[in-house]
Scaffold this motif. Structure first.
Motif, mmCIF file in Angstrom:
data_model
loop_
_atom_site.group_PDB
_atom_site.id
_atom_site.type_symbol
_atom_site.label_atom_id
_atom_site.label_comp_id
_atom_site.label_asym_id
_atom_site.label_seq_id
_atom_site.Cartn_x
_atom_site.Cartn_y
_atom_site.Cartn_z
ATOM 1 N N ARG A 216 0.838 -1.207 0.000
ATOM 2 C CA ARG A 216 0.000 0.000 0.000
ATOM 3 C C ARG A 216 0.870 1.253 0.000
ATOM 4 N NH1 ARG A 216 -4.177 -1.214 4.714
ATOM 5 N NH2 ARG A 216 -4.949 0.855 4.194
ATOM 6 N N VAL A 217 1.973 1.239 0.766
ATOM 7 C CA VAL A 217 2.893 2.377 0.760
ATOM 8 C C VAL A 217 3.598 2.465 -0.595
ATOM 9 C CG1 VAL A 217 4.966 3.360 1.827
ATOM 10 C CG2 VAL A 217 3.165 2.397 3.263
ATOM 11 N N ASP A 218 3.955 1.308 -1.172
ATOM 12 C CA ASP A 218 4.554 1.288 -2.517
ATOM 13 C C ASP A 218 3.621 1.979 -3.509
ATOM 14 O OD1 ASP A 218 6.753 -0.153 -1.585
ATOM 15 O OD2 ASP A 218 5.962 -2.096 -2.270
ATOM 16 N N TRP A 219 2.338 1.633 -3.444
ATOM 17 C CA TRP A 219 1.355 2.218 -4.352
ATOM 18 C C TRP A 219 1.278 3.732 -4.165
ATOM 19 C CZ3 TRP A 219 -3.146 5.009 -3.618
ATOM 20 C CH2 TRP A 219 -3.910 5.216 -4.750
ATOM 21 N N LEU A 220 1.229 4.180 -2.905
ATOM 22 C CA LEU A 220 1.179 5.624 -2.635
ATOM 23 C C LEU A 220 2.397 6.325 -3.234
ATOM 24 C CD1 LEU A 220 -0.035 5.525 1.077
ATOM 25 C CD2 LEU A 220 -1.293 6.540 -0.834
ATOM 26 N N GLU A 221 3.572 5.730 -3.039
ATOM 27 C CA GLU A 221 4.794 6.331 -3.577
ATOM 28 C C GLU A 221 4.754 6.369 -5.104
ATOM 29 O OE1 GLU A 221 8.240 5.310 -0.328
ATOM 30 O OE2 GLU A 221 7.643 3.705 -1.696
#
Length: 138
Positions: A58-63
């Motif tokens: 999810r953090v990867d996607w946000l980045e």
């Protein structure tokens, strides 16, 4: 009307802040809960509702969506996302007491309704401007 809309907007903002504060307090018990809450807050700011308990993707996607190429721990990467989205730091939110909602402004009094106008023969004519004929014949 504009004043009532401003009051309603202020009340809605205060209610949203209260909900956010309550969610922060519920999740503050664990580090994982804190990270989960912070990720959800970022996703919500972007208009996306994430799913799943695995926070790294999810953090990867946000980045990816924000064009960030940050490195470091999950917490550090999430902090970079929060700064870019201009979100209040979690530590600040968790330390502040909940804000008191602003006092609602009193609503304006409605205009007085004119009394019916009696006419000859005991009938009552409609008041002018209310769709009646004002008591006149024809």
């Amino acid at each position: 009307a504009a004043e009532a809309a401003a009051v309603a907007a202020a009340q809605a903002a205060a209610a949203a802040a209260q909900r956010e504060q309550e969610r922060a307090e519920e999740c503050a018990a664990t580090r994982e809960g804190q990270l989960s809450w912070r990720v959800a807050r970022c996703e919500e700011k972007m208009g996306f509702v994430g799913a799943g308990s695995d926070l790294a993707p999810r953090v990867d996607w946000l980045e990816d969506v924000l064009g960030l190429a940050s490195e470091g721990s999950l917490e550090e990467r999430l902090g970079a996302v929060e700064r870019l989205l201009e979100l209040e730091p979690f530590e600040t939110l968790a330390a502040e007491p909940p804000a008191e909602p602003p006092a609602a402004a009193p609503l304006p009094s409605p205009a007085p309704v004119p009394a019916p106008v009696p006419v000859h023969g005991g009938r009552v004519a409609a008041s002018p401007g209310r769709g009646g004929r004002g008591g006149r014949d024809g």
